[in-house]
Scaffold this motif. Structure first.
Motif, PDB file in Angstrom:
ATOM      1  N   VAL A  50       8.479  10.555  -0.579  1.00  0.00           N
ATOM      2  CA  VAL A  50       8.628   9.064  -0.446  1.00  0.00           C
ATOM      3  C   VAL A  50       8.976   8.302  -1.682  1.00  0.00           C
ATOM      4  O   VAL A  50       8.111   8.357  -2.623  1.00  0.00           O
ATOM      5  CB  VAL A  50       7.416   8.157   0.273  1.00  0.00           C
ATOM      6  N   ALA A  51      10.267   7.523  -1.774  1.00  0.00           N
ATOM      7  CA  ALA A  51      10.383   7.092  -3.195  1.00  0.00           C
ATOM      8  C   ALA A  51      11.063   5.520  -2.694  1.00  0.00           C
ATOM      9  O   ALA A  51      11.508   5.130  -1.510  1.00  0.00           O
ATOM     10  CB  ALA A  51      11.748   7.516  -3.597  1.00  0.00           C
ATOM     11  N   LEU A  52      10.800   4.590  -3.596  1.00  0.00           N
ATOM     12  CA  LEU A  52      11.194   3.221  -3.543  1.00  0.00           C
ATOM     13  C   LEU A  52      12.836   3.079  -3.468  1.00  0.00           C
ATOM     14  O   LEU A  52      13.362   3.538  -4.722  1.00  0.00           O
ATOM     15  CB  LEU A  52      10.765   2.280  -4.499  1.00  0.00           C
ATOM     16  N   THR A  53      13.576   2.529  -3.007  1.00  0.00           N
ATOM     17  CA  THR A  53      14.823   2.042  -3.178  1.00  0.00           C
ATOM     18  C   THR A  53      14.701   0.715  -3.948  1.00  0.00           C
ATOM     19  O   THR A  53      13.711   0.083  -4.366  1.00  0.00           O
ATOM     20  CB  THR A  53      15.675   1.641  -1.958  1.00  0.00           C
ATOM     21  N   PRO A  54      16.010   0.392  -4.552  1.00  0.00           N
ATOM     22  CA  PRO A  54      16.047  -0.844  -5.455  1.00  0.00           C
ATOM     23  C   PRO A  54      15.379  -2.113  -4.828  1.00  0.00           C
ATOM     24  O   PRO A  54      14.980  -2.911  -5.450  1.00  0.00           O
ATOM     25  CB  PRO A  54      17.282  -1.169  -5.911  1.00  0.00           C
ATOM     26  N   ALA A  56       0.908  -1.180  -0.035  1.00  0.00           N
ATOM     27  CA  ALA A  56       0.047   0.055  -0.029  1.00  0.00           C
ATOM     28  C   ALA A  56       0.996   1.234  -0.164  1.00  0.00           C
ATOM     29  O   ALA A  56       0.736   2.183  -0.591  1.00  0.00           O
ATOM     30  CB  ALA A  56      -0.983   0.082   1.124  1.00  0.00           C
ATOM     31  N   VAL A  57       1.867   1.347   0.962  1.00  0.00           N
ATOM     32  CA  VAL A  57       2.937   2.524   0.785  1.00  0.00           C
ATOM     33  C   VAL A  57       3.355   2.706  -0.357  1.00  0.00           C
ATOM     34  O   VAL A  57       3.877   3.603  -0.774  1.00  0.00           O
ATOM     35  CB  VAL A  57       3.705   2.417   1.948  1.00  0.00           C
ATOM     36  N   ALA A  58       3.918   1.354  -0.981  1.00  0.00           N
ATOM     37  CA  ALA A  58       4.717   1.490  -2.255  1.00  0.00           C
ATOM     38  C   ALA A  58       4.012   1.819  -3.395  1.00  0.00           C
ATOM     39  O   ALA A  58       4.588   2.559  -4.365  1.00  0.00           O
ATOM     40  CB  ALA A  58       5.513   0.152  -2.482  1.00  0.00           C
ATOM     41  N   LEU A  83      12.578   2.156   1.441  1.00  0.00           N
ATOM     42  CA  LEU A  83      11.754   3.398   1.115  1.00  0.00           C
ATOM     43  C   LEU A  83      12.486   4.537   1.551  1.00  0.00           C
ATOM     44  O   LEU A  83      13.443   4.541   2.642  1.00  0.00           O
ATOM     45  CB  LEU A  83      10.407   3.431   2.006  1.00  0.00           C
ATOM     46  N   GLU A  84      12.985   5.624   0.752  1.00  0.00           N
ATOM     47  CA  GLU A  84      13.619   6.646   0.989  1.00  0.00           C
ATOM     48  C   GLU A  84      12.645   7.797   1.508  1.00  0.00           C
ATOM     49  O   GLU A  84      11.520   8.045   0.853  1.00  0.00           O
ATOM     50  CB  GLU A  84      14.364   7.231  -0.117  1.00  0.00           C
ATOM     51  N   LEU A  86       1.504   2.270  10.799  1.00  0.00           N
ATOM     52  CA  LEU A  86       1.765   2.115   9.433  1.00  0.00           C
ATOM     53  C   LEU A  86       3.385   2.201   9.333  1.00  0.00           C
ATOM     54  O   LEU A  86       4.032   1.435   8.957  1.00  0.00           O
ATOM     55  CB  LEU A  86       1.165   2.831   8.314  1.00  0.00           C
ATOM     56  N   SER A  87       3.734   3.430   9.917  1.00  0.00           N
ATOM     57  CA  SER A  87       5.330   3.855   9.790  1.00  0.00           C
ATOM     58  C   SER A  87       5.971   2.863  10.757  1.00  0.00           C
ATOM     59  O   SER A  87       7.153   2.623  10.281  1.00  0.00           O
ATOM     60  CB  SER A  87       5.408   5.191  10.333  1.00  0.00           C
ATOM     61  N   LYS A  88       5.515   2.468  11.668  1.00  0.00           N
ATOM     62  CA  LYS A  88       6.101   1.445  12.660  1.00  0.00           C
ATOM     63  C   LYS A  88       6.286   0.235  12.049  1.00  0.00           C
ATOM     64  O   LYS A  88       7.259  -0.628  12.051  1.00  0.00           O
ATOM     65  CB  LYS A  88       5.519   1.338  14.210  1.00  0.00           C
ATOM     66  N   ALA A  89       5.252  -0.093  11.402  1.00  0.00           N
ATOM     67  CA  ALA A  89       5.166  -1.579  10.607  1.00  0.00           C
ATOM     68  C   ALA A  89       6.334  -1.498   9.569  1.00  0.00           C
ATOM     69  O   ALA A  89       6.856  -2.590   9.263  1.00  0.00           O
ATOM     70  CB  ALA A  89       3.730  -1.953  10.336  1.00  0.00           C
ATOM     71  N   ILE A  90       6.333  -0.468   8.736  1.00  0.00           N
ATOM     72  CA  ILE A  90       7.315  -0.538   7.553  1.00  0.00           C
ATOM     73  C   ILE A  90       8.712  -0.844   8.338  1.00  0.00           C
ATOM     74  O   ILE A  90       9.644  -1.138   7.879  1.00  0.00           O
ATOM     75  CB  ILE A  90       7.062   0.695   7.025  1.00  0.00           C
TER      76      ILE A  90
END
Length: 316
Positions: A58-62, A14-16, A51-52, A35-39
């Motif tokens: 908010v951006a995905l890392t490789p 969901a976040v991604a 996640l950066e 949610l932040s704690k879970a990630i």
């Protein structure tokens, strides 16, 4: 490495997809701090940054991109497993057959009638899929069976029976240079523009040019009417005849096959019964060519795979 829980994977996906913790939290109906704690817990468990984060971005890392790609497949598989388990335990389950509109080669009425006459026949719900997603309906549990065209559709993970093998025809505008011929060859189509079918590997006729991408026959026919392309289709998909277009047999085009497909894991007797009825109905249909049947040699409670696929096509 500890395995992820399904709920944690749902949170990450969901976040991604949202790339926003607030929107993802609202989508999941949970508090944003939770949610932040879970990630963070997932990242700690995997030992990578997914996640950066910044105050505005908010951006995905490789690593995050990899987990999103495979995580979606994992969640789909979990959902499909649950759905298939429910249906396997439902003694009153209906059969769901997914087809492409017009993609039954006029066999469906006879198949349904033949199945209705068999002992224990269930109601059959007809679902309509797109040009290339019908096999996925079976893989993820949305449908029990599908009418597909080989070798265009991906049969990975599916068993199938061949119902009909047929030649292919070229569809041309009436003023095309080949329209006056009674039949043509692939070589005649050299330098012609053929549409690219979305989700289908392009092979093309010899020296043909790949044209615009299309998602269905309606789009392809419009291009043909405009004189922007010609197309090669299985004979049954070219029916009914379009009065403003010309159909000509392509004598050396590899054949295609209409197949009835189901999951390799599905051993239910009601699926085997439907497959057997379909094979019999196809064999009885006028002009239909029946492929080798193994429905009578069903593995466990379900049917088995059948004929080999035809050679790769020049265009679907």
């Amino acid at each position: 490495m500890a395995e992820l829980e399904t709920r944690e994977l749902e949170y990450f996906v969901a976040v991604a997809e949202e790339l926003h913790f607030g929107r993802a939290a609202a989508r999941l109906a949970i508090a944003q701090p939770a949610l932040s704690k879970a990630i963070r817990r997932v990242e700690s468990r995997l030992g990578v940054t997914l996640l950066e984060r910044s105050s505005r971005h908010v951006a995905l890392t490789p690593a995050g991109e990899a987990l999103l790609h495979h995580g979606r497949h994992a969640l789909n598989a979990v959902g499909a497993a649950a759905e298939k388990a429910r249906r396997a335990g439902d003694q009153q389950a209906r059969l769901r057959l997914v087809i492409k509109p017009g993609g039954d080669a006029n066999l469906l009425s006879g198949i349904l009638a033949a199945y209705a006459g068999r002992p224990g026949a269930r109601q059959v719900d007809i679902l309509f899929g797109g040009a290339t997603d019908r096999a996925d309906h079976v893989r993820d549990g949305r449908a029990d069976l599908a009418l597909l065209y080989a070798p265009f559709d991906d049969l990975t993970g599916l068993d199938h029976e061949t119902l009909m093998v047929e030649g292919r025809v070229a569809i041309l505008p009436p003023d095309h240079r080949l329209a006056s011929r009674s039949e043509i060859t692939l070589a005649d189509l050299a330098q012609e523009t053929l549409p690219r079918w979305k989700g289908v590997r392009w092979t093309g006729a010899p020296e043909a040019r790949p044209g615009p991408e299309v998602t269905d026959a309606v789009e392809a026919l419009q291009l043909i009417r405009l004189g922007r392309a010609v197309a090669i289709l299985p004979r049954s998909l070219a029916q009914p005849t379009q009065p403003d277009l010309v159909h000509r047999p392509v004598t050396d085009a590899p054949s295609s096959a209409l197949v009835l497909a189901w999951s390799q894991e599905d051993r239910r007797s009601l699926v085997a019964s439907f497959v057997a009825a379909a094979v019999d109905a196809a064999a009885d249909a006028e002009g239909a060519t029946r492929g080798p049947s193994k429905a009578g040699n069903a593995r466990a409670a379900g049917p088995a795979a059948s004929a080999e696929q035809p050679d790769p096509p020049s265009n679907p």
